[in-house]
Motif scaffolding. Structure first.
Motif, PDB file in Angstrom:
ATOM      1  N   PHE A  88      -9.951   1.803 -17.951  1.00 33.92           N
ATOM      2  CA  PHE A  88      -9.410   2.785 -17.012  1.00 33.92           C
ATOM      3  C   PHE A  88     -10.412   3.929 -16.863  1.00 33.92           C
ATOM      4  CE2 PHE A  88      -7.726   3.739 -21.232  1.00 33.92           C
ATOM      5  CZ  PHE A  88      -7.936   5.098 -21.373  1.00 33.92           C
ATOM      6  N   ARG A  89     -10.270   4.645 -15.773  1.00 35.73           N
ATOM      7  CA  ARG A  89     -11.223   5.721 -15.504  1.00 35.73           C
ATOM      8  C   ARG A  89     -11.054   6.847 -16.509  1.00 35.73           C
ATOM      9  NH1 ARG A  89     -11.164   7.316  -9.296  1.00 35.73           N
ATOM     10  NH2 ARG A  89     -12.307   9.099 -10.086  1.00 35.73           N
TER      11      ARG A  89
ATOM     12  N   VAL B 236     -11.606  10.479 -22.741  1.00 44.30           N
ATOM     13  CA  VAL B 236     -10.393  10.625 -23.551  1.00 44.30           C
ATOM     14  C   VAL B 236     -10.657  10.176 -24.985  1.00 44.30           C
ATOM     15  CG1 VAL B 236      -7.985   9.971 -23.798  1.00 44.30           C
ATOM     16  CG2 VAL B 236      -8.947  10.273 -21.527  1.00 44.30           C
ATOM     17  N   PHE B 237     -11.392   9.082 -25.140  1.00 50.38           N
ATOM     18  CA  PHE B 237     -11.694   8.604 -26.486  1.00 50.38           C
ATOM     19  C   PHE B 237     -12.544   9.632 -27.237  1.00 50.38           C
ATOM     20  CE2 PHE B 237     -14.259   5.959 -29.466  1.00 50.38           C
ATOM     21  CZ  PHE B 237     -13.216   5.667 -30.320  1.00 50.38           C
ATOM     22  N   GLY B 238     -13.495  10.238 -26.509  1.00 48.51           N
ATOM     23  CA  GLY B 238     -14.320  11.293 -27.113  1.00 48.51           C
ATOM     24  C   GLY B 238     -13.463  12.432 -27.636  1.00 48.51           C
ATOM     25  N   LEU B 239     -12.435  12.800 -26.870  1.00 44.68           N
ATOM     26  CA  LEU B 239     -11.519  13.867 -27.289  1.00 44.68           C
ATOM     27  C   LEU B 239     -10.806  13.484 -28.587  1.00 44.68           C
ATOM     28  CD1 LEU B 239      -9.920  16.531 -25.954  1.00 44.68           C
ATOM     29  CD2 LEU B 239      -8.101  14.820 -25.846  1.00 44.68           C
TER      30      LEU B 239
ATOM     31  N   ALA C 266      -5.361  -6.910 -10.748  1.00 45.95           N
ATOM     32  CA  ALA C 266      -4.680  -7.526 -11.887  1.00 45.95           C
ATOM     33  C   ALA C 266      -5.308  -7.064 -13.197  1.00 45.95           C
ATOM     34  CB  ALA C 266      -4.745  -9.042 -11.778  1.00 45.95           C
ATOM     35  N   LEU C 267      -6.637  -6.847 -13.161  1.00 43.42           N
ATOM     36  CA  LEU C 267      -7.325  -6.439 -14.387  1.00 43.42           C
ATOM     37  C   LEU C 267      -7.209  -4.944 -14.646  1.00 43.42           C
ATOM     38  CD1 LEU C 267     -10.550  -8.625 -14.192  1.00 43.42           C
ATOM     39  CD2 LEU C 267      -8.677  -8.804 -15.834  1.00 43.42           C
ATOM     40  N   ARG C 268      -6.885  -4.186 -13.586  1.00 40.53           N
ATOM     41  CA  ARG C 268      -6.773  -2.726 -13.750  1.00 40.53           C
ATOM     42  C   ARG C 268      -5.321  -2.350 -13.945  1.00 40.53           C
ATOM     43  NH1 ARG C 268     -11.422   0.485 -13.736  1.00 40.53           N
ATOM     44  NH2 ARG C 268     -13.093  -0.867 -13.055  1.00 40.53           N
ATOM     45  N   PRO C 269      -4.956  -1.910 -15.098  1.00 44.82           N
ATOM     46  CA  PRO C 269      -3.553  -1.598 -15.370  1.00 44.82           C
ATOM     47  C   PRO C 269      -3.132  -0.279 -14.738  1.00 44.82           C
ATOM     48  CG  PRO C 269      -4.897  -1.112 -17.264  1.00 44.82           C
ATOM     49  CD  PRO C 269      -5.821  -1.677 -16.228  1.00 44.82           C
TER      50      PRO C 269
ATOM     51  N   LEU D 122       1.119   4.009 -16.198  1.00 44.60           N
ATOM     52  CA  LEU D 122       2.163   3.921 -17.227  1.00 44.60           C
ATOM     53  C   LEU D 122       1.726   3.028 -18.378  1.00 44.60           C
ATOM     54  CD1 LEU D 122       5.684   3.769 -15.566  1.00 44.60           C
ATOM     55  CD2 LEU D 122       4.854   5.303 -17.358  1.00 44.60           C
ATOM     56  N   THR D 123       1.082   1.914 -18.037  1.00 42.70           N
ATOM     57  CA  THR D 123       0.603   1.008 -19.079  1.00 42.70           C
ATOM     58  C   THR D 123      -0.427   1.714 -19.950  1.00 42.70           C
ATOM     59  OG1 THR D 123       0.816  -0.695 -17.395  1.00 42.70           O
ATOM     60  CG2 THR D 123      -0.251  -1.320 -19.461  1.00 42.70           C
ATOM     61  N   ILE D 124      -1.368   2.398 -19.282  1.00 42.41           N
ATOM     62  CA  ILE D 124      -2.408   3.102 -20.036  1.00 42.41           C
ATOM     63  C   ILE D 124      -1.789   4.121 -20.977  1.00 42.41           C
ATOM     64  CG2 ILE D 124      -4.353   4.704 -19.815  1.00 42.41           C
ATOM     65  CD1 ILE D 124      -4.880   3.351 -17.054  1.00 42.41           C
ATOM     66  N   LEU D 125      -0.828   4.892 -20.458  1.00 43.08           N
ATOM     67  CA  LEU D 125      -0.179   5.907 -21.295  1.00 43.08           C
ATOM     68  C   LEU D 125       0.585   5.268 -22.444  1.00 43.08           C
ATOM     69  CD1 LEU D 125       1.087   8.671 -18.842  1.00 43.08           C
ATOM     70  CD2 LEU D 125      -0.744   8.785 -20.543  1.00 43.08           C
TER      71      LEU D 125
END
Lengths: 279, 294
Positions: A106-107, A112-115, B8-11, B14-17
């Protein structure tokens, strides 16, 4: 004049034995002291003899006293509750985060991981006191949640699992995604079963840090009913008394329980590897 | 087709969170908030008592920390302690690791003996050591046996901190040894074979092969050990109460004391900021040094 190889070997062995004894003797003295009448721990020092180290009278009275009137059993149960919940929730949170930071794209992921990395570089102890004040204001003092929460945020467990997930080929996930599987079920059905030893190690990291925690429970849970084992042990100890058998019995119990659990876990994880190899 | 596959590969958000949200909340609540709270609290002064009002005093707490002799000494003592205990523990851990990897009988057994004390939580180890170091305890009895008079250990301002160093090392060395043994195992035997053929002696091999190749694990244990020892708290709380004569008052313990016993949480917060900055500096240096290698 060259000494023979085996003579050199014996000399090195003697040195290693001497070093080993320096480390083990105090521990052995402590563990054996748990099984002698409390006052014998110091009384047997003079005159110095074999008896100083090895009990002449054996008793389980220290354990009976600790687990009975001194309520150390309750403290052990509190510790176990805190540790078990911390390990289960902590491993779940860490695995989710590790998957999110290694597999899911994800963008802004790296930022975010660095944080997260920078945050967890702050050692827990150094901010334990201000954190305890925040928890106090939030009414989390003298609660299990207050004891457990710091244990489930383990940067080390996240990094460790992330490192492991990065080693799993991405093609597995891509194939599953195209077949219509969701990210959560890929984590649960593919990544977790492939990571049993890594998960066991992450669990161990969380387990030991919570089991040995002292400063945090001291700050957040002064209520005797919520005392964890290390705090309860320190409460039974004063330098002025001379009945130390109970202290040793308590110390033996909090040292042995993680050792036993680690041993069981190890057998468990070896077994699961063997099972996996069978399939 | 390509766009469908991409989506499909980019969630979704909500999924990311769902994956990273809990960890982010924890990092904010458990690390960033208390650190921020310490920084802001360190800029205030709250007079003791119910009538006192909180007063903004800027950096005055920090000025006090670096000018009032007691605080100065606490900071200086903490740094000195770090300079002594960390090289000492890691140096000894390395010597023990080298020793148990020699061609000796019962290798695994001696290694286990050194490791067993690390399974004792520091509270237990401190209590046991406190009893062992009493004037009528077994250590003094042993010293008497070899003709050395009774030592005060924890009750002497000159010996108390050294006694704590000994206690922490007793349960610490075996732990760091494990990492160093693993690091030594990673160095292939063929490197040494080559050196032997070239006629390099044992010492020469140690300094030109072992040490350079052990750099990463050595650096790791040195920094991890430094962080642990900066945070050392249990022996002071259980055994010495920071005494005698403040000789075992280090920053970590003083933060606790200023906050909870002297009711001066703002000074405790300033000390927290200093201690955290110290630890972060050490960790940052480690990352620098490790990156150099890669």
């Amino acid at each position: 004049m060259l000494r023979s190889r085996s003579q050199v070997r014996i000399l090195w062995t003697l040195l290693a034995a001497a070093v080993g004894l320096v480390f083990i003797l105090p521990a052995a003295w402590m563990f054996l002291g748990a099984f002698r009448p409390g006052n014998a721990v110091i009384d047997a020092v003079t005159p110095l003899s074999w008896n100083t180290f090895w009990p002449d009278v054996w008793t389980l009275d220290n354990f009976v006293q600790m687990l009975g009137p001194l309520d150390f059993g309750r403290a052990l149960i509190n510790s176990l509750i805190v540790v078990v919940v911390s390990v289960i929730v902590g491993v779940a949170v860490s695995a989710l985060a590790a998957y999110g930071f290694s597999v899911v794209e994800f963008r802004g992921r790296e930022i975010v991981f660095g944080l997260v990395v920078v945050g967890f570089l702050i050692p827990f102890e150094s901010i334990a006191v201000p954190l305890a004040q925040i928890f106090n204001d939030a009414g989390l003092n003298n609660t299990y949640i207050g004891l457990i929460l710091p244990g489930i945020g383990s940067g080390l467990a996240i990094f460790y699992l992330r490192q492991h997930f990065l080693g799993i080929p991405a093609s597995i996930r891509e194939a599953a995604l195209i077949d219509g599987a969701g990210e959560f079920s890929i984590l649960r059905r593919m990544y977790l079963p492939l990571s049993t030893p890594a998960l066991a190690n992450a669990a161990l990291i969380i387990f030991l840090s919570q089991w040995m925690a002292y400063l945090w429970p001291l700050l957040i849970a002064p209520d005797p009913a919520l005392q964890v084992a290390p705090i309860a042990l320190s409460k039974t100890f004063t330098l002025q008394t001379s009945n130390f058998g109970q202290n040793f019995a308590g110390a033996l119990m909090i040292s042995l329980i993680p050792a036993i659990i680690m041993f069981v876990l190890q057998m468990f994880s070896k077994q699961s590897i063997a099972e996996a190899a069978d399939k | 087709m390509t766009t469908r596959r991409r989506s499909a590969l980019r969630p979704g958000l909500l999924t990311i969170l769902g994956f990273v949200g809990p960890a982010i909340v924890l990092i904010v609540v458990l690390r960033l908030m208390p650190f921020g709270q310490a920084i802001s609290s360190s800029l205030y002064f709250a007079p003791f008592g119910p009538l006192g009002s909180v007063e903004f005093i800027g950096l005055a707490n920090y000025v006090d920390l670096f000018t009032i002799p007691e605080f100065q000494q606490t900071i200086l003592r903490t740094l000195l302690f770090a300079v002594v205990i960390n090289p000492l523990q890691i140096g000894l851990a390395l010597l023990v690791a080298l020793l148990v990897r020699q061609r000796i009988y019962g290798k695994a057994f001696w290694r286990l003996l050194v490791f067993i004390p690390t399974t004792i939580p520091l509270v237990g180890a401190s209590i046991a050591a406190g009893i062992a170091l009493r004037s009528d305890g077994p250590i003094n009895a042993l010293l008497g046996l070899v003709g050395i008079g009774s030592q005060p250990f924890l009750t002497s301002p000159d010996q108390a901190l050294w006694s704590i160093i000994a206690i922490a090392s007793w349960v610490g060395i075996g732990y760091w040894m494990v990492f160093l043994v693993a690091g030594l195992d990673d160095i292939g035997g063929d490197v040494y074979e080559a050196a032997k053929i070239d006629g390099a002696g044992t010492l020469r091999q140690f300094f030109s092969i072992t040490l350079p190749l052990l750099k990463r694990p050595l650096l790791f244990v040195l920094v991890a050990d430094t962080v642990v020892n900066f945070a050392l708290f249990v022996p002071m709380q259980v055994l010495t109460g920071g005494g005698p004569e403040s000789s075992t008052t280090l920053l970590m313990y003083d933060i606790y004391r200023q906050t909870y016993q002297y009711s001066n949480p703002n000074m405790g917060a300033a000390e927290t900021v200093i201690l955290t900055a110290l630890m972060l500096t050490i960790v940052a240096i480690q990352f620098r040094l490790m990156k150099e290698k890669n």
